[in-house]
Design a protein around this motif. Structure first.
Motif, PDB file in Angstrom:
ATOM      1  N   PRO A 110       0.825  -1.212   0.000  1.00 14.81           N
ATOM      2  CA  PRO A 110       0.000   0.000   0.000  1.00 14.81           C
ATOM      3  C   PRO A 110       0.864   1.270   0.000  1.00 14.81           C
ATOM      4  CG  PRO A 110      -0.916  -1.603   1.511  1.00 14.81           C
ATOM      5  CD  PRO A 110       0.426  -2.145   1.069  1.00 14.81           C
ATOM      6  N   GLY A 111       0.499   2.176  -0.880  1.00 13.22           N
ATOM      7  CA  GLY A 111       1.244   3.416  -1.045  1.00 13.22           C
ATOM      8  C   GLY A 111       2.334   3.330  -2.092  1.00 13.22           C
ATOM      9  N   PHE A 112       2.578   2.118  -2.616  1.00 12.50           N
ATOM     10  CA  PHE A 112       3.633   1.909  -3.603  1.00 12.50           C
ATOM     11  C   PHE A 112       3.090   1.273  -4.887  1.00 12.50           C
ATOM     12  CE2 PHE A 112       5.725   2.328   0.413  1.00 12.50           C
ATOM     13  CZ  PHE A 112       6.844   3.100   0.121  1.00 12.50           C
ATOM     14  N   GLU A 113       1.818   1.496  -5.145  1.00  9.57           N
ATOM     15  CA  GLU A 113       1.202   0.916  -6.343  1.00  9.57           C
ATOM     16  C   GLU A 113       1.789   1.500  -7.629  1.00  9.57           C
ATOM     17  OE1 GLU A 113      -1.760   0.810  -2.949  1.00  9.57           O
ATOM     18  OE2 GLU A 113      -0.405   2.315  -3.777  1.00  9.57           O
ATOM     19  N   GLU A 132      28.128  -6.730 -25.680  1.00  9.05           N
ATOM     20  CA  GLU A 132      27.614  -5.635 -24.852  1.00  9.05           C
ATOM     21  C   GLU A 132      28.754  -4.805 -24.297  1.00  9.05           C
ATOM     22  OE1 GLU A 132      25.239  -7.361 -21.752  1.00  9.05           O
ATOM     23  OE2 GLU A 132      23.582  -7.819 -23.112  1.00  9.05           O
ATOM     24  N   PRO A 133      28.703  -3.490 -24.509  1.00  9.00           N
ATOM     25  CA  PRO A 133      29.694  -2.623 -23.886  1.00  9.00           C
ATOM     26  C   PRO A 133      29.360  -2.433 -22.403  1.00  9.00           C
ATOM     27  CG  PRO A 133      28.071  -1.308 -25.042  1.00  9.00           C
ATOM     28  CD  PRO A 133      27.738  -2.745 -25.324  1.00  9.00           C
ATOM     29  N   ALA A 134      30.287  -1.852 -21.668  1.00  6.57           N
ATOM     30  CA  ALA A 134      29.982  -1.481 -20.284  1.00  6.57           C
ATOM     31  C   ALA A 134      28.792  -0.524 -20.320  1.00  6.57           C
ATOM     32  CB  ALA A 134      31.190  -0.820 -19.641  1.00  6.57           C
ATOM     33  N   HIS A 135      27.895  -0.680 -19.360  1.00  7.96           N
ATOM     34  CA  HIS A 135      26.706   0.171 -19.343  1.00  7.96           C
ATOM     35  C   HIS A 135      26.143   0.241 -17.924  1.00  7.96           C
ATOM     36  CE1 HIS A 135      25.218  -3.936 -20.112  1.00  7.96           C
ATOM     37  NE2 HIS A 135      24.077  -3.572 -19.559  1.00  7.96           N
ATOM     38  N   GLN A 136      25.041   0.950 -17.773  1.00  8.20           N
ATOM     39  CA  GLN A 136      24.387   1.092 -16.478  1.00  8.20           C
ATOM     40  C   GLN A 136      22.985   0.500 -16.522  1.00  8.20           C
ATOM     41  OE1 GLN A 136      24.341   5.321 -15.680  1.00  8.20           O
ATOM     42  NE2 GLN A 136      25.961   5.062 -14.169  1.00  8.20           N
ATOM     43  N   HIS A 137      22.617  -0.125 -15.404  1.00  2.00           N
ATOM     44  CA  HIS A 137      21.229  -0.529 -15.187  1.00  2.00           C
ATOM     45  C   HIS A 137      20.619   0.435 -14.177  1.00  2.00           C
ATOM     46  CE1 HIS A 137      21.562  -5.078 -16.351  1.00  2.00           C
ATOM     47  NE2 HIS A 137      21.731  -4.273 -17.371  1.00  2.00           N
ATOM     48  N   VAL A 138      19.418   0.868 -14.470  1.00  2.00           N
ATOM     49  CA  VAL A 138      18.636   1.648 -13.522  1.00  2.00           C
ATOM     50  C   VAL A 138      17.514   0.707 -13.098  1.00  2.00           C
ATOM     51  CG1 VAL A 138      17.277   3.717 -13.125  1.00  2.00           C
ATOM     52  CG2 VAL A 138      19.221   3.799 -14.702  1.00  2.00           C
ATOM     53  N   ASP A 139      17.647   0.163 -11.882  1.00  2.00           N
ATOM     54  CA  ASP A 139      16.735  -0.878 -11.421  1.00  2.00           C
ATOM     55  C   ASP A 139      15.600  -0.275 -10.603  1.00  2.00           C
ATOM     56  OD1 ASP A 139      15.855  -3.531 -11.188  1.00  2.00           O
ATOM     57  OD2 ASP A 139      16.895  -3.792  -9.268  1.00  2.00           O
ATOM     58  N   PHE A 140      14.380  -0.384 -11.146  1.00  2.00           N
ATOM     59  CA  PHE A 140      13.174   0.050 -10.446  1.00  2.00           C
ATOM     60  C   PHE A 140      12.747  -1.112  -9.564  1.00  2.00           C
ATOM     61  CE2 PHE A 140      13.489   3.161 -13.598  1.00  2.00           C
ATOM     62  CZ  PHE A 140      12.519   4.141 -13.450  1.00  2.00           C
ATOM     63  N   ARG A 141      12.764  -0.912  -8.243  1.00  2.00           N
ATOM     64  CA  ARG A 141      12.498  -1.974  -7.282  1.00  2.00           C
ATOM     65  C   ARG A 141      11.103  -1.777  -6.693  1.00  2.00           C
ATOM     66  NH1 ARG A 141      18.563  -1.710  -4.685  1.00  2.00           N
ATOM     67  NH2 ARG A 141      19.542  -2.949  -6.321  1.00  2.00           N
ATOM     68  N   TRP A 142      10.168  -2.623  -7.145  1.00  2.00           N
ATOM     69  CA  TRP A 142       8.755  -2.537  -6.777  1.00  2.00           C
ATOM     70  C   TRP A 142       8.465  -3.415  -5.566  1.00  2.00           C
ATOM     71  CZ3 TRP A 142       6.004   1.090  -9.223  1.00  2.00           C
ATOM     72  CH2 TRP A 142       6.568   1.626 -10.391  1.00  2.00           C
ATOM     73  N   ALA A 143       7.723  -2.913  -4.612  1.00  2.00           N
ATOM     74  CA  ALA A 143       7.432  -3.648  -3.370  1.00  2.00           C
ATOM     75  C   ALA A 143       6.070  -4.323  -3.447  1.00  2.00           C
ATOM     76  CB  ALA A 143       7.479  -2.693  -2.178  1.00  2.00           C
ATOM     77  N   PHE A 144       6.056  -5.607  -3.084  1.00  2.00           N
ATOM     78  CA  PHE A 144       4.834  -6.412  -3.096  1.00  2.00           C
ATOM     79  C   PHE A 144       4.719  -7.209  -1.802  1.00  2.00           C
ATOM     80  CE2 PHE A 144       6.309  -6.054  -7.490  1.00  2.00           C
ATOM     81  CZ  PHE A 144       5.185  -5.540  -8.116  1.00  2.00           C
ATOM     82  N   LEU A 145       3.486  -7.406  -1.370  1.00  2.00           N
ATOM     83  CA  LEU A 145       3.197  -8.268  -0.236  1.00  2.00           C
ATOM     84  C   LEU A 145       2.748  -9.628  -0.754  1.00  2.00           C
ATOM     85  CD1 LEU A 145       1.105  -5.814   1.996  1.00  2.00           C
ATOM     86  CD2 LEU A 145       3.538  -6.398   2.212  1.00  2.00           C
ATOM     87  N   LEU A 146       3.308 -10.680  -0.189  1.00  2.00           N
ATOM     88  CA  LEU A 146       2.886 -12.034  -0.524  1.00  2.00           C
ATOM     89  C   LEU A 146       1.549 -12.279   0.165  1.00  2.00           C
ATOM     90  CD1 LEU A 146       3.902 -14.588  -2.003  1.00  2.00           C
ATOM     91  CD2 LEU A 146       4.895 -15.320   0.175  1.00  2.00           C
ATOM     92  N   ARG A 147       0.521 -12.614  -0.603  1.00  2.00           N
ATOM     93  CA  ARG A 147      -0.836 -12.763  -0.057  1.00  2.00           C
ATOM     94  C   ARG A 147      -0.981 -14.006   0.805  1.00  2.00           C
ATOM     95  NH1 ARG A 147      -4.901 -11.210  -4.806  1.00  2.00           N
ATOM     96  NH2 ARG A 147      -6.201 -12.416  -3.430  1.00  2.00           N
ATOM     97  N   ALA A 148      -0.294 -15.074   0.440  1.00  2.00           N
ATOM     98  CA  ALA A 148      -0.328 -16.336   1.187  1.00  2.00           C
ATOM     99  C   ALA A 148       0.962 -17.076   0.863  1.00  2.00           C
ATOM    100  CB  ALA A 148      -1.535 -17.173   0.775  1.00  2.00           C
ATOM    101  N   GLU A 149       1.347 -17.982   1.735  1.00  2.00           N
ATOM    102  CA  GLU A 149       2.564 -18.756   1.470  1.00  2.00           C
ATOM    103  C   GLU A 149       2.462 -19.394   0.088  1.00  2.00           C
ATOM    104  OE1 GLU A 149       5.286 -18.633   3.429  1.00  2.00           O
ATOM    105  OE2 GLU A 149       4.076 -17.213   4.575  1.00  2.00           O
TER     106      GLU A 149
END
Length: 188
Positions: A110-113, A132-149
Motif C-alpha cells: 500500500p502506497g507503492f502501487e 555488450e559494452p559497459a553500461h548502467q542498469h537503472v533498477d526500479f524496485r517494486w514492493a509487493f506483499l505475498l498474499r499467502a505462502e
C-alpha cells in the motif's frame, strides 16, 4: 507496447517526490529518457531500465535469490521485455519466471502501487561474448506483499537458491534503509 518515456519520467518524478536527494544519482536516466531509443530495452546503451520485485512475506521478510551470473543475493528481477506493458508488470513477470510466484500471489505494498520502493543505478561490466559494452542498469524496485505462502520454484538457468531475509538483513543497503522507514507490521 513498452512503457513510454513520459510514463517512466512521471514514475521517476513521483519517486523523487519521496526521495529528492536522489535526483543527481538518476541523472543518466533522465538523459536516456530524452534519447530516441527505448529506455526499457536491453539493447539500449549506455543506460537502460531493469525491474525487480521486493517481495515481503507475512513475517516481514524479503525474498532474495542467489543469482548465477553475479553470485549475489538479489531480489528477483531483470530486463524488461517488449510485451511488458508497465514497469511493475516487468517485475512481476520476472518474479514468476525466476521463482515461480505468479502475479496473483502478491499485491502492491500500500502506497507503492505506482511508485517504486527504490531505484538503484549500478554499473555493468562489458560482456564481449554478448557484444555488450559497459553500461548502467537503472533498477526500479517494486514492493509487493505475498498474499499467502507460496512454493518457490527456481529457474535453475539463472537462479541457484533463495532465502527469506529480515528487513535488517536485506542485501541492498538502499532497500534496507527504505524498508526500515515502513510502518510495521506491513500485513494486516
Amino acid at each position: 507496447m513498452p512503457p513510454s518515456p513520459d510514463h517512466i519520467r512521471a514514475t521517476v518524478e513521483g519517486y523523487l517526490t519521496r526521495h529528492p536527494s536522489e535526483r543527481d544519482a538518476l541523472a543518466a536516466l533522465f538523459v536516456a529518457l530524452t534519447g530516441g531509443d527505448d529506455p526499457t530495452s536491453r539493447k539500449t546503451f549506455f543506460t537502460h531500465i531493469t525491474c525487480s520485485a521486493i517481495v515481503i512475506d507475512s513475517s516481514d521478510r524479503v525474498l532474495h535469490i542467489q543469482h548465477n551470473a553475479t553470485g549475489k543475493a538479489l531480489a528477483p528481477g531483470g530486463h524488461n521485455e517488449p510485451r511488458d506493458k508497465d514497469l511493475p508488470g516487468a517485475a512481476l513477470r520476472e518474479l514468476g519466471e525466476e521463482v515461480g510466484i505468479p502475479r496473483d500471489a502478491v499485491v502492491p505494498l500500500p502506497g507503492f502501487e505506482t511508485v517504486p520502493l527504490d531505484i538503484d543505478v549500478h554499473d555493468i561490466a562489458a560482456n564481449p561474448a554478448k557484444g555488450e559494452p559497459a553500461h548502467q542498469h537503472v533498477d526500479f524496485r517494486w514492493a509487493f506483499l505475498l498474499r499467502a505462502e507460496h512454493a518457490v520454484t527456481l529457474q535453475t538457468e539463472e537462479v541457484s537458491g533463495y532465502e527469506w531475509r529480515s528487513f535488517e538483513d536485506s542485501a541492498s543497503p538502499t532497500v534496507r534503509a527504505k524498508l526500515a522507514l515502513l510502518p510495521r507490521p506491513t500485513h494486516s
